[in-house]
Design a protein around this motif. Structure first.
Motif, short mmCIF file in Angstrom:
data_model
loop_
_atom_site.label_atom_id
_atom_site.label_comp_id
_atom_site.label_asym_id
_atom_site.label_seq_id
_atom_site.Cartn_x
_atom_site.Cartn_y
_atom_site.Cartn_z
N PHE A 185 -13.69 -10.55 13.64
CA PHE A 185 -14.28 -9.23 13.47
C PHE A 185 -13.21 -8.17 13.21
CE2 PHE A 185 -18.21 -11.02 14.73
CZ PHE A 185 -19.20 -10.08 14.50
N SER A 186 -12.05 -8.29 13.83
CA SER A 186 -10.99 -7.31 13.61
C SER A 186 -10.40 -7.45 12.22
CB SER A 186 -9.90 -7.47 14.68
OG SER A 186 -10.42 -7.27 15.97
N ALA A 187 -10.16 -8.69 11.78
CA ALA A 187 -9.56 -8.90 10.47
C ALA A 187 -10.52 -8.54 9.35
CB ALA A 187 -9.08 -10.34 10.34
N ALA A 188 -11.80 -8.87 9.50
CA ALA A 188 -12.79 -8.58 8.47
C ALA A 188 -13.42 -7.21 8.60
CB ALA A 188 -13.89 -9.64 8.48
N GLY A 224 -19.85 -19.98 10.50
CA GLY A 224 -20.93 -19.93 9.51
C GLY A 224 -21.90 -18.80 9.78
N ALA A 225 -22.22 -18.54 11.06
CA ALA A 225 -23.14 -17.45 11.40
C ALA A 225 -22.51 -16.09 11.09
CB ALA A 225 -23.53 -17.54 12.87
N ILE A 226 -21.22 -15.93 11.38
CA ILE A 226 -20.54 -14.67 11.07
C ILE A 226 -20.46 -14.46 9.56
CG2 ILE A 226 -18.33 -13.47 11.21
CD1 ILE A 226 -17.91 -14.71 13.94
N LEU A 227 -20.16 -15.52 8.83
CA LEU A 227 -20.06 -15.43 7.38
C LEU A 227 -21.38 -14.99 6.77
CD1 LEU A 227 -18.71 -16.06 4.62
CD2 LEU A 227 -19.45 -18.43 4.92
N ASP A 235 -22.99 -3.72 3.56
CA ASP A 235 -23.14 -3.42 2.13
C ASP A 235 -21.96 -3.98 1.33
OD1 ASP A 235 -25.50 -2.09 2.65
OD2 ASP A 235 -24.51 -0.16 2.93
N GLN A 236 -20.76 -3.82 1.87
CA GLN A 236 -19.57 -4.37 1.24
C GLN A 236 -19.16 -5.62 2.01
OE1 GLN A 236 -16.71 -1.21 1.11
NE2 GLN A 236 -17.79 -0.08 -0.48
N ALA A 237 -19.72 -6.74 1.61
CA ALA A 237 -19.52 -7.99 2.36
C ALA A 237 -18.13 -8.55 2.11
CB ALA A 237 -20.58 -9.02 1.96
N VAL A 238 -17.69 -9.33 3.09
CA VAL A 238 -16.40 -10.02 2.98
C VAL A 238 -16.60 -11.30 2.18
CG1 VAL A 238 -14.46 -10.96 4.27
CG2 VAL A 238 -15.76 -9.05 5.21
N TRP A 239 -15.74 -11.55 1.22
CA TRP A 239 -15.86 -12.75 0.40
C TRP A 239 -15.33 -13.95 1.17
CZ3 TRP A 239 -14.26 -11.38 -5.32
CH2 TRP A 239 -15.11 -10.38 -5.78
N GLU A 257 -19.13 -24.71 1.05
CA GLU A 257 -19.99 -25.79 1.53
C GLU A 257 -20.61 -25.44 2.88
OE1 GLU A 257 -21.96 -29.43 1.44
OE2 GLU A 257 -20.85 -28.36 -0.14
N LEU A 258 -19.83 -24.80 3.75
CA LEU A 258 -20.36 -24.39 5.05
C LEU A 258 -21.48 -23.38 4.89
CD1 LEU A 258 -20.14 -24.39 8.17
CD2 LEU A 258 -18.41 -22.59 7.94
N GLU A 259 -21.29 -22.42 4.01
CA GLU A 259 -22.34 -21.41 3.77
C GLU A 259 -23.59 -22.04 3.16
OE1 GLU A 259 -22.93 -17.21 1.31
OE2 GLU A 259 -21.14 -18.44 1.04
N ARG A 260 -23.42 -22.94 2.23
CA ARG A 260 -24.56 -23.59 1.58
C ARG A 260 -25.35 -24.43 2.58
NH1 ARG A 260 -22.08 -24.67 -2.61
NH2 ARG A 260 -21.12 -26.61 -1.94
N GLU A 261 -24.67 -25.22 3.40
CA GLU A 261 -25.36 -26.05 4.39
C GLU A 261 -26.05 -25.18 5.45
OE1 GLU A 261 -25.79 -29.27 4.68
OE2 GLU A 261 -24.64 -29.96 2.95
N PHE A 262 -25.40 -24.09 5.83
CA PHE A 262 -26.00 -23.21 6.84
C PHE A 262 -27.29 -22.60 6.31
CE2 PHE A 262 -26.36 -20.12 10.12
CZ PHE A 262 -25.50 -20.48 11.14
N LEU A 263 -27.28 -22.16 5.07
CA LEU A 263 -28.49 -21.58 4.47
C LEU A 263 -29.61 -22.61 4.36
CD1 LEU A 263 -27.07 -19.26 1.68
CD2 LEU A 263 -28.52 -18.57 3.59
N GLU A 264 -29.27 -23.82 3.98
CA GLU A 264 -30.30 -24.86 3.86
C GLU A 264 -30.90 -25.21 5.22
OE1 GLU A 264 -28.56 -28.15 1.86
OE2 GLU A 264 -28.47 -27.16 -0.10
#
Length: 347
Positions: A185-188, A224-227, A235-239, A257-264
């Motif tokens: 959270f601090s870095a992003a 994955g949940a934080i991403l 509004d200005q998301a972290v890539w 891959e982590l984001e894709r699997e989390f969404l599915e």
């Protein structure tokens, strides 16, 4: 979209062939109404079979369902009572020594609770969220539910450090979880609201995928949940490549891959109603109060006092015309029953 339950009017080629063959063998019936034909389609909400019982049992979707972390934190009642008793004795001892004095407002200083549902305190919210994750790990199902490979830290390590063989047996402390989440959270530069949405997505994943968060997968599930929460809320998301700068040893392909699997696994359900958000916020405050984790009151600064005064003046000017319209211009003397105040003379 190629499915028989699609909302499109045209059907699949297979169904059209069957319809033509049926029309050739039987003459068309001119007495058929519009309801008997296939052109009067139902609305998509009427065709979906939603299990209302399962919906109400899912706390991340239904506002009346109890949150999972609050029920897990209350499972160990004996230990909690002992800890509260020890904290109570410690508080009494510190009060006698004068080391733990509660701050009260005075004429010169005003203390405010800088933690509201619309603007939560970042540090306090992260502590509460990590405490909820800690209770999830500590009071997980001991029977051992399935462990998905995408979240297994042994198969997908976040650092080059060697993962010990008994990594799935060592429960992390709450401080370790807090340091991990606080670093991200601090870095992003994420907000406190994003932390609450992170907990909503985490519990939704545990419910939908029927898995448990354990020492072997808690880091990748939280990541994955934080991403996902940062992309949905801010509004200005972290890539994803930015997270690779924070976690030096992870690749962009692994993050994708982590984001894709989390969404599915979430079935692409990323909606968080305001009622669910408010429920999680107040349950986190209840969790903090039960564990003697209070948000320290902050003194009212001069700049904040000027902003509050400006906001109140703006609201006053906004409703001044309304008050003036409601106020009566004249009144009859016969119906006047107001109390007359006479100044007292003190001798």
């Amino acid at each position: 979209m190629g499915s028989t339950t699609s909302c499109c009017v045209s059907s699949s080629p297979k169904i059209r062939r069957n319809a033509h063959s049926r029309l050739e063998s039987e003459p068309p019936d001119t007495d058929l109404s519009r309801e008997d034909t296939g052109y009067n389609l139902q609305h998509i909400s009427d065709r979906e079979n939603v299990d209302e019982l399962n919906l109400e049992c899912n706390p991340s979707d239904h506002p009346r369902a109890s949150t999972l972390f609050l029920s897990k934190s209350q499972s160990d009642v004996g230990e909690k009572r002992r800890s509260l008793y020890v904290n109570h004795l410690t508080h009494i001892a510190e009060s006698k020594q004068g080391t733990n004095r509660r701050k009260h407002s005075s004429c010169s200083t005003i203390y405010l609770d800088d933690n509201t549902v619309s603007q939560p305190n970042l540090k306090f919210t992260i502590k509460c969220v990590t405490l909820a994750i800690y209770y999830h790990i500590k009071n997980r199902d001991k029977n051992g539910r399935q462990l998905l490979d995408i979240f297994d830290e042994k198969l997908h390590p976040l650092s080059k450090c060697e993962v010990p063989d008994d990594y799935y047996k060592q429960d992390p402390e709450q401080r370790q979880i807090y340091r991990f989440v606080r670093t991200l959270f601090s870095a992003a530069q994420l907000t406190a609201e994003c932390a609450i949405v992170t907990l909503v997505y985490l519990e939704r994943l545990l419910t939908y995928a029927e898995i448990d968060i354990c020492p072997a997968n808690w880091k990748r599930i939280v990541l994955g949940a934080i991403l996902l929460a940062s992309k949905v809320w801010d509004d200005q998301a972290v890539w994803n490549v930015d997270y690779c700068q924070i976690l030096k040893d992870i690749t962009v392909e692994d993050m994708n891959e982590l984001e894709r699997e989390f969404l599915e696994l979430l079935q692409f359900n990323i909606n968080v109603p305001s009622s669910v958000y408010a429920k999680y916020y107040f349950d986190l405050r209840s969790l903090a109060e039960a564990n003697c984790l209070n948000c320290p009151p902050e003194p009212l600064s001069r700049d904040r006092a000027q902003r509050l005064e400006a906001i109140s003046r703006l609201c006053d000017d906004k409703f001044k015309d309304v008050k003036r319209a409601i106020r009566k211009r004249s009144a009859s003397v016969d119906n006047l029953a107001a109390v007359r105040w006479v100044p007292a003379i003190l001798s």
